[in-house]
Design an enzyme around this catalytic site. Sequence first.
Site, short mmCIF file in Angstrom:
data_model
loop_
_atom_site.label_atom_id
_atom_site.label_comp_id
_atom_site.label_asym_id
_atom_site.label_seq_id
_atom_site.Cartn_x
_atom_site.Cartn_y
_atom_site.Cartn_z
N ARG A 1 0.83 -1.20 0.00
CA ARG A 1 0.00 0.00 0.00
C ARG A 1 0.87 1.26 0.00
O ARG A 1 1.81 1.39 0.76
CB ARG A 1 -0.87 0.02 1.24
CG ARG A 1 -1.54 1.35 1.47
CD ARG A 1 -2.46 1.23 2.65
NE ARG A 1 -2.55 2.47 3.34
CZ ARG A 1 -3.70 2.95 3.81
NH1 ARG A 1 -4.81 2.29 3.63
NH2 ARG A 1 -3.72 4.07 4.45
N ARG B 1 -4.11 6.48 -2.81
CA ARG B 1 -3.60 5.26 -2.19
C ARG B 1 -3.88 4.04 -3.08
O ARG B 1 -4.86 4.04 -3.83
CB ARG B 1 -4.15 5.05 -0.79
CG ARG B 1 -5.59 4.68 -0.64
CD ARG B 1 -6.57 5.82 -0.38
NE ARG B 1 -6.13 6.97 0.37
CZ ARG B 1 -6.24 7.09 1.69
NH1 ARG B 1 -6.76 6.11 2.39
NH2 ARG B 1 -5.85 8.19 2.28
N ASP C 1 -7.16 0.66 0.36
CA ASP C 1 -7.62 0.94 1.71
C ASP C 1 -8.64 -0.14 2.05
O ASP C 1 -9.52 -0.41 1.23
CB ASP C 1 -8.37 2.28 1.67
CG ASP C 1 -8.04 3.17 2.83
OD1 ASP C 1 -6.98 3.00 3.41
OD2 ASP C 1 -8.86 4.06 3.12
N ASP D 1 -11.21 -0.93 5.11
CA ASP D 1 -11.76 -0.46 6.39
C ASP D 1 -12.80 -1.44 6.91
O ASP D 1 -13.62 -1.95 6.14
CB ASP D 1 -12.47 0.90 6.21
CG ASP D 1 -11.49 2.02 5.90
OD1 ASP D 1 -10.40 2.03 6.49
OD2 ASP D 1 -11.84 2.88 5.07
O1 GSY Z 1 -11.45 6.47 3.07
C1 GSY Z 1 -11.05 5.75 2.01
C2 GSY Z 1 -10.11 6.47 1.10
N1 GSY Z 1 -10.74 7.57 0.36
C3 GSY Z 1 -11.64 7.51 -0.64
C4 GSY Z 1 -12.28 6.45 -1.28
O2 GSY Z 1 -12.10 5.26 -1.00
N2 GSY Z 1 -13.15 6.81 -2.28
C5 GSY Z 1 -13.38 8.09 -2.64
N3 GSY Z 1 -14.23 8.33 -3.62
N4 GSY Z 1 -12.77 9.12 -2.02
C6 GSY Z 1 -11.92 8.83 -1.03
N5 GSY Z 1 -11.20 9.67 -0.27
C7 GSY Z 1 -10.51 8.90 0.56
S1 GSY Z 1 -9.43 9.52 1.76
#
Ligand code: GSY
Length: 178
Positions: free
Chosen positions: A86, A95, A98, A100
């Site tokens: 990652r 990234r 992720d 979660d």
């Molecule tokens: O919190 C997860 C990472 N993340 C994302 C995501 O997974 N999708 C979108 N559309 N926007 C995001 N901003 C973040 S930080």
Amino acid sequence: MADRVTAFLGLGGNIGDPAAAMGVALRAVDADPSGSVVSVSSLYRTPPWGKTDQPAFLNAVARIETTLSPQDLLSLCLAEERLLKRVRRERWGPRTIDIDILLYGDRTIDEDGLTVPHPRLAERAFVLVPLAEIAPRMEIGGRRIDALLRELDGSGIERVTNDGNWWRLPTEGTLPGS
Ligand code: GSY
């Protein structure tokens, strides 16, 4: 034998081949003796939330059954993220992947590094849209998921697979966003 608990994982990424990375992670969770993947949403292309000057994300949600404690499930997710090398350069920035824990049974957990239900779950259309696909009658904080979604801006969210089977086979380079 430990009881099986239903948990929901949110997956996303916007660097490299996020669909392939999410597939690897889900197949690893499914292959782990601690449980299995029960269902996965379609893949969605979603506008970046938080820091908006970055590429679109691919997001999905998975329902799993697990005998792991929430802490051990978190360790499994973090180990997968590490295996997938990652990359995350900044908070809310791009990234590779992720993972979660969104929900773990009906448990409420507030520990360093682990807050369940995920604290921003009800505010994020990029999580609620795929979650509603696989759990349309779910309630979060006593409110129905469809009611929560009506209050969010889901514009720009696009379903990019026909179903939730995209993760089952290695797909490197064959899915949208890869
Ligand atoms: O919190 C997860 C990472 N993340 C994302 C995501 O997974 N999708 C979108 N559309 N926007 C995001 N901003 C973040 S930080």
